[in-house]
Design a protein around this motif. Structure first.
Motif, PDB file in Angstrom:
ATOM      1  N   ILE A 119      39.935  41.785  44.431  1.00 20.83           N
ATOM      2  CA  ILE A 119      39.305  40.700  45.195  1.00 20.83           C
ATOM      3  C   ILE A 119      37.966  41.111  45.811  1.00 20.83           C
ATOM      4  CG2 ILE A 119      39.590  39.079  47.094  1.00 20.83           C
ATOM      5  CD1 ILE A 119      41.328  38.447  44.661  1.00 20.83           C
ATOM      6  N   PRO A 120      37.850  42.294  46.454  1.00 16.83           N
ATOM      7  CA  PRO A 120      36.549  42.668  47.021  1.00 16.83           C
ATOM      8  C   PRO A 120      35.440  42.735  45.971  1.00 16.83           C
ATOM      9  CG  PRO A 120      38.272  44.061  47.925  1.00 16.83           C
ATOM     10  CD  PRO A 120      38.889  43.285  46.798  1.00 16.83           C
ATOM     11  N   GLU A 121      35.758  43.285  44.798  1.00 17.38           N
ATOM     12  CA  GLU A 121      34.759  43.363  43.723  1.00 17.38           C
ATOM     13  C   GLU A 121      34.364  41.967  43.238  1.00 17.38           C
ATOM     14  OE1 GLU A 121      37.518  45.126  43.900  1.00 17.38           O
ATOM     15  OE2 GLU A 121      36.839  47.222  44.008  1.00 17.38           O
ATOM     16  N   ILE A 122      35.339  41.061  43.200  1.00 18.17           N
ATOM     17  CA  ILE A 122      35.060  39.680  42.803  1.00 18.17           C
ATOM     18  C   ILE A 122      34.128  39.022  43.818  1.00 18.17           C
ATOM     19  CG2 ILE A 122      36.103  37.389  42.552  1.00 18.17           C
ATOM     20  CD1 ILE A 122      38.554  38.825  41.302  1.00 18.17           C
ATOM     21  N   HIS A 123      34.390  39.225  45.094  1.00 17.32           N
ATOM     22  CA  HIS A 123      33.516  38.681  46.135  1.00 17.32           C
ATOM     23  C   HIS A 123      32.089  39.199  45.977  1.00 17.32           C
ATOM     24  CE1 HIS A 123      37.076  37.842  49.120  1.00 17.32           C
ATOM     25  NE2 HIS A 123      36.976  36.949  48.159  1.00 17.32           N
ATOM     26  N   THR A 124      31.965  40.500  45.733  1.00 19.94           N
ATOM     27  CA  THR A 124      30.629  41.109  45.594  1.00 19.94           C
ATOM     28  C   THR A 124      29.869  40.498  44.431  1.00 19.94           C
ATOM     29  OG1 THR A 124      31.391  43.201  46.543  1.00 19.94           O
ATOM     30  CG2 THR A 124      29.394  43.271  45.197  1.00 19.94           C
ATOM     31  N   LEU A 125      30.563  40.326  43.304  1.00 22.69           N
ATOM     32  CA  LEU A 125      29.912  39.783  42.108  1.00 22.69           C
ATOM     33  C   LEU A 125      29.482  38.332  42.335  1.00 22.69           C
ATOM     34  CD1 LEU A 125      29.046  40.312  39.220  1.00 22.69           C
ATOM     35  CD2 LEU A 125      31.376  39.810  38.460  1.00 22.69           C
ATOM     36  N   ILE A 126      30.328  37.546  42.946  1.00 24.30           N
ATOM     37  CA  ILE A 126      29.978  36.146  43.224  1.00 24.30           C
ATOM     38  C   ILE A 126      28.769  36.080  44.164  1.00 24.30           C
ATOM     39  CG2 ILE A 126      30.751  33.981  44.261  1.00 24.30           C
ATOM     40  CD1 ILE A 126      33.593  34.687  43.382  1.00 24.30           C
TER      41      ILE A 126
END
Length: 498
Positions: A119-126
């Motif tokens: 989830i943190p990596e997904i947030h960063t990418l978005i």
């Protein structure tokens, strides 16, 4: 010769030139864990297992990552129908997946990340996409703007402008009304009542499907990998959208090579649950079909072409496998009667070259095997080499089985032993291994040692992934069925009946 593989991005067969010489980084799109795996999954993962094994055999240092999608509408719907939770549905089907893959002799991935643990990596990418003006929010959802992607449609050959003109009447609902373009896609979905959610800069919600893989690729490998794998049904929209969001965020190619396998038909008709021609891996293997028969059946067709599943085709594959299996069993079963020296077995899971070839006949066989595999994984051509190697071994096995006298000279026997060793090694490259009579008899009962070993392999993989909850659950399930596990030094697990 050099290995040549078909790149779905260019639609050409190209020489494999990895980012770093001697290494190969591979990401394979995994399953959405809402149900048991079916024949389409078997085909895909058998093909990609062979690709991985062949690269290892050719002395590449391979890193193979395959994900789990463990948050999805299908999982939530199944949990609702069963009166359980998303986590329970996911864990149950992850365990089932690992057991099914072990039964098919598919090597466990080096890493198996999960969407819910990224989830943190997904947030960063978005956030990066948002900062670049390629993502926009709408009522708690976040969408990717396909007009901001360079060359959108490069993988699937679809023109978003033509899609826009032809989209009228094909979309409906509140979600479609919130999009700027019908083919914009969700990066983040706002939370719904009763569904799992995570806090985010855009409010509570969960990730969209496509962003998961882009985040996990970057988390595991960085911006660019050598090979991205998946079924042909993933080309659009999943892989097209992966390319769009990853390359927009990273300003770098997502993958140098895209590979897709063909679909599975049943009696000439596309396999689907609605048509009633849907078969799971477990149902097929438990019906009495051996795992190696299924594997050989899959490998008889080129990975990119449609595979038609019929009873006759499966019977033919079973006949072919019985001949190969008899030849493979010769070295283990008839070592002493033939006077062969005791041979060291290949290490468990080993696929690197270990056999010295010193005769023209065997060298020619090995070269023909390499030539076939180097031509875009021509597994049917590789199987033809195995069948040629097996012929005299099978004939000798049949004579011994009948109790006939063996009058071969020592030189003849030495040559047959070398042939058997090469056959065993090349079979291992295709993931084909000796099946004993006990392993060939499928059963739903825990009396099946193969099922126990598969469960142990799944538990070992779970422990490697630090998924100790799944590992403990597998042990508890076996204990409840009267099977006690004994963990020994060196990662070895033995079992006995309580």
């Amino acid at each position: 010769m050099s290995l040549r593989l078909t790149n779905s991005l260019s639609n050409r067969t190209e020489a494999f030139n990895p980012l770093e010489e001697g290494k190969a980084t591979i990401y394979c799109c995994g399953v959405t864990v809402y149900d048991l795996c079916h024949l389409g999954h078997a085909r895909s993962y058998i093909n990609w297992d062979v690709l991985r094994r062949y690269l290892i055999w050719r002395d590449y240092d391979v890193t193979f990552v395959q994900n789990y999608t463990d948050i999805d509408d299908k999982i939530l719907n199944k949990a609702s129908a069963e009166g359980t939770s998303m986590e329970e549905v996911s864990e149950k089907n992850i365990e089932a997946f690992e057991i099914d893959m072990a039964r098919l002799n598919i090597l466990p991935a080096d890493k198996m990340p999960r969407a819910t643990r990224c989830i943190p990596e997904i947030h960063t990418l978005i956030k990066e996409l948002e900062d670049k003006g390629a993502a926009y929010g709408s009522d708690g959802d976040v969408y990717f703007d396909v007009s901001k992607a360079k060359n959108y449609g490069q993988l699937s050959g679809r023109d978003p402008n033509e899609q826009q003109q032809g989209a009228s009447g094909r979309t409906s609902g509140n979600e479609e009304e919130r999009k700027r373009h019908p083919f914009d896609f969700a990066l983040w979905k706002s939370a719904k009542d009763g569904e799992p959610s995570w806090e985010s800069p855009w409010g509570p919600g969960r990730p969209g499907w496509h962003i998961e893989c882009s985040a996990m690729v970057r988390q595991q490998f960085g911006k660019t990998i050598d090979i991205h794998l998946g079924g042909g049904d993933l080309v659009f929209p999943h892989h097209e959208n992966e390319i769009a969001q990853s390359e927009t965020a990273n300003d770098a190619p997502l993958a140098r090579l895209w590979m897709h396998n063909g679909m599975v038909n049943v009696g000439g008709t596309k396999m689907s649950k609605s048509l009633g021609n849907f078969t799971t891996i477990r149902a097929l293997l438990d019906s009495g079909v051996s795992s190696m028969t299924l594997r050989l059946f899959v490998l008889q067709a080129h990975y990119r072409k449609p595979l038609d599943f019929t009873a006759d085709a499966l019977d033919a594959a079973n006949t072919g496998w019985k001949g190969l299996n008899a030849a493979l069993g010769l070295g283990e079963l008839f070592t002493r009667p033939l006077g062969w020296p005791q041979s060291e077995p290949l290490a468990s899971g080993a696929v690197k070259s270990e056999v010295s070839v010193d005769s023209e006949v065997l060298l020619s066989a090995k070269n023909r095997f390499v030539e076939a595999m180097d031509q875009d994984l021509n597994t049917s051509g590789a199987l033809a080499v195995l069948f040629d190697l097996a012929k005299p071994l099978k004939a000798l096995a049949n004579r011994l089985d009948r109790g006939d006298q063996v009058d071969h000279t020592k030189d003849d026997l030495d040559e047959l032993l070398k042939r058997w060793r090469l056959l065993r090694e090349l079979s291992g490259v295709l993931g084909l291994q000796l099946e004993t009579a006990a392993a060939d008899t499928a059963t739903n009962q825990i009396d099946d040692g193969g099922e126990i070993e598969a469960a142990i392999a799944a538990r070992k993989q779970a422990k490697q992934n630090k998924d100790f909850a799944t590992a403990d659950r597998i042990r508890d399930d076996l204990t409840a069925k009267g099977i006690e596990l004994i963990d020994k030094p060196g990662g070895i697990t033995e079992w006995r009946r309580s």
